[in-house]
Write an enzyme that holds these catalytic residues in place. Structure first.
Site, short mmCIF file in Angstrom:
data_model
loop_
_atom_site.label_atom_id
_atom_site.label_comp_id
_atom_site.label_asym_id
_atom_site.label_seq_id
_atom_site.Cartn_x
_atom_site.Cartn_y
_atom_site.Cartn_z
CG LEU A 234 -2.41 -1.08 1.33
CD1 LEU A 234 -3.18 -0.85 2.54
CD2 LEU A 234 -3.12 -1.25 -0.28
CB CYS A 289 -3.20 -0.33 -8.48
SG CYS A 289 -3.19 -2.41 -9.14
C1 UDX Z 1 1.05 0.60 -10.70
C2 UDX Z 1 1.94 0.54 -10.05
O1 UDX Z 1 3.20 0.86 -10.91
C3 UDX Z 1 2.74 -0.82 -9.75
O2 UDX Z 1 4.00 -0.83 -9.45
C4 UDX Z 1 1.56 -1.78 -8.70
O3 UDX Z 1 1.92 -3.37 -8.93
C5 UDX Z 1 0.16 -1.65 -9.49
O4 UDX Z 1 -0.02 -0.01 -10.08
P1 UDX Z 1 -0.32 0.12 -12.90
O5 UDX Z 1 -1.20 0.49 -12.36
O6 UDX Z 1 -0.34 -0.59 -13.99
O7 UDX Z 1 1.11 0.86 -11.47
O8 UDX Z 1 0.38 1.52 -14.02
P2 UDX Z 1 1.61 2.87 -13.41
O9 UDX Z 1 2.31 2.08 -14.89
O10 UDX Z 1 2.13 2.82 -12.26
O11 UDX Z 1 0.61 3.77 -14.25
C6 UDX Z 1 -0.73 4.42 -13.16
C7 UDX Z 1 -1.09 5.23 -13.60
O12 UDX Z 1 -0.61 6.77 -13.32
C8 UDX Z 1 -1.33 5.64 -15.34
O13 UDX Z 1 -2.82 6.38 -15.65
C9 UDX Z 1 -0.86 6.21 -15.68
O14 UDX Z 1 -0.73 6.96 -16.77
C10 UDX Z 1 0.12 7.73 -14.75
N1 UDX Z 1 0.93 8.35 -14.68
C11 UDX Z 1 2.27 7.32 -14.98
C12 UDX Z 1 0.86 9.39 -14.86
O15 UDX Z 1 0.09 10.25 -14.88
N2 UDX Z 1 2.68 9.90 -14.97
C13 UDX Z 1 3.33 9.29 -14.58
O16 UDX Z 1 4.59 10.28 -14.69
C14 UDX Z 1 3.74 7.92 -14.32
#
Ligand code: UDX
Length: 473
Positions: A234, A289
């Site tokens: 978390l 997540c």
């Molecule tokens: C996330 C965590 O990274 C991962 O470790 C956990 O197990 C599950 O949740 P995920 O949801 O698959 O993974 O995607 P992630 O790449 O982390 O992006 C999440 C969101 O943040 C996306 O909507 C992405 O567009 C956004 N994001 C990401 C941003 O807005 N800015 C960024 O710089 C990076």
């Protein structure tokens, strides 16, 4: 396999664990379970993946296509399927045959009631009861789904009170996943860390988990107590999501001044203590997540009467969702009104390289655009077929939302380009061609800051990037 041999040699030299093939059961074949199962098979274990949905089992057994899109997953499944990797709906037999059981079922957020915001543990409890009934011998039960604190105790209690005289001994372990969709297979094969939380004194569980993960370099393996491991998951998502929200808060200030958030982000990210990842400003985070875990953390803090801490995460959470409306407001102001305008929304998935649309910012943005009277054309290379699940025909405002195959067709005769997901094919659009096709003055609203504002303006289009202000030709 080459790496098995290498691992044996390296671990043999360092006194580390050696690879011993285990009989593993993975319950639940969503993103986490299917990747976990396929990767464990790749690491040399014998894996049975179980899902209660026979259609999913059939697809995994006969596909591709598989029920989800995850780069590299198809290849792993096809390589091991039928030999060390099998799929079944028969949970009891799979449990009885396994020494390590991964619980990868979903833990959705409770939407109502006193425990609103916490995880719904119905499926975890159900699986624990089945394990209690059918397990044999010493069995390690691994919490892989994201779960509340003290789930290990909850599972142990269910296991012990539902045993039917099989004489099994249970060892409950927390081993959270940190997989990001789109890179989950790579993340699982080259993890930043392998977190193993065991109950104090449970050397058996610790040894089994070390043998299971003998492939990974020892320096990435972190042993903690089971509670720290549960909370670390978390905490990890809380850190990542609030980091994004912080840059978005700064972006709002950039919009109100002449600063450019991409430059500010670059400057800040060069501080090694902060690091340059997760500083991409835009329409904010989505996905299955971050929202779920931050809400669970808020619930947990409130439960412990930590009101100020709960407020901190609540503010970050609310700001993230406010960004969606603010983006639509920017379009409304720039176009004077959205009524009667045509908007090409590029991207529906919550991020590129996945067809997952859970909590995707695009859903809210499309809904608001259509409610404001715009005609919306949606394009997504992988998730376009899911648009109508959210906006079924016959229900307002679905009549103003259509799915279009490619970006240039969607942009022909459109007033605005609204970029929600940074798919590769959207990055490389020829802005001169876009300008030719759009109504004048064409607007580019870049929700992920992927376009070069100068190139957009040079093509005779107006540009707005989140935290980068408005530029006109
Ligand atoms: C996330 C965590 O990274 C991962 O470790 C956990 O197990 C599950 O949740 P995920 O949801 O698959 O993974 O995607 P992630 O790449 O982390 O992006 C999440 C969101 O943040 C996306 O909507 C992405 O567009 C956004 N994001 C990401 C941003 O807005 N800015 C960024 O710089 C990076």
């Amino acid at each position: 396999m080459l790496y098995d041999a290498l691992t044996k040699i390296i671990n043999g030299m360092t006194g580390g664990p050696t690879m011993t093939p285990k009989q593993v059961c993975v319950v639940g074949t969503g993103y986490v379970g299917s990747v976990t199962g396929a990767v464990l098979a790749e690491l040399g274990h014998r894996v049975i993946c179980v899902d209660s949905n026979p259609e999913k089992v059939r697809q995994f057994t006969n596909g591709p296509p598989f029920p989800l899109l995850e780069p590299g997953l198809d290849e792993l499944i096809v390589r091991h399927r039928g030999r060390t990797l099998t799929f079944t709906a028969d949970l009891a037999t799979a449990i009885a045959a396994s020494e390590v059981i991964f619980v990868c079922v979903s833990t959705p957020t409770k939407l109502a009631g006193l425990a609103r915001g916490s995880f719904d543990m119905t499926y975890v409890d159900l699986v624990a009861r089945e394990i209690a009934k059918h397990a044999r011998g010493h069995v390690v039960v691994v919490e892989k789904s994201t779960v509340p604190l003290r789930t290990a105790e909850r599972i142990t209690e269910i296991l012990e009170s539902n045993m039917n005289g099989s004489g099994a001994t249970f060892h409950v372990v927390s081993n959270p996943e940190f997989l990001a969709e789109g890179t989950a297979v790579r993340d699982a094969l080259e993890p930043d860390r392998v977190l193993i939380g065991t109950k104090p004194g449970d050397d058996f569980a610790r040894r089994v988990m070390d043998e299971l993960y003998a492939y990974y370099p020892r320096e990435v393996t972190l042993h903690t107590n089971v509670w720290s491991s549960e909370l670390a998951k978390l905490a990890n998502n809380a850190f990542l999501s609030t980091k994004i929200t912080q840059i978005n808060a700064i972006a709002s200030l950039c919009d109100a001044s002449s600063a450019d958030v991409t430059e500010v982000g670059r400057a800040v990210g060069m501080d090694k203590r902060i690091g340059n990842k997760f500083l991409g400003a835009g329409i904010g985070w989505g996905g299955s997540c971050f929202g779920k875990d931050v809400r669970a953390l808020i619930y947990l803090l409130r439960n412990h009467h930590l009101e100020a801490e709960a407020h901190f995460y609540e503010a970050a959470h609310d700001l993230n969702y406010a960004l969606r409306e603010r983006f639509v407001m920017k379009m409304h102001q720039s176009l004077y009104s959205l009524r009667g305008k045509t908007v090409a929304v590029l991207g529906f998935a919550f991020k590129p390289d996945t067809d997952d649309v859970r909590d995707s910012p695009a859903i809210d943005i499309i809904r608001m655009l259509a409610e404001e009277g715009a005609s919306v054309r949606v394009v997504d290379p992988a998730a376009g077929h899911k648009v109508k699940e959210f906006f079924p025909d016959g229900n307002a405002p679905a009549e103003r939302i259509v799915v279009v195959k490619d970006a240039l067709s969607a942009l022909t005769g459109a007033d605005a380009l609204c970029l929600c997901t940074e798919w590769k094919e959207f990055r490389h659009l020829d802005m001169r061609e876009v300008a030719k096709r759009m109504n004048k003055p064409g607007w580019v609203f870049d929700g992920r800051n992927i376009y070069d504002p100068q190139a957009v303006v040079a093509a005779n289009l107006c540009h707005y990037g989140v935290g980068r202000g408005v530029r006109r030709p």
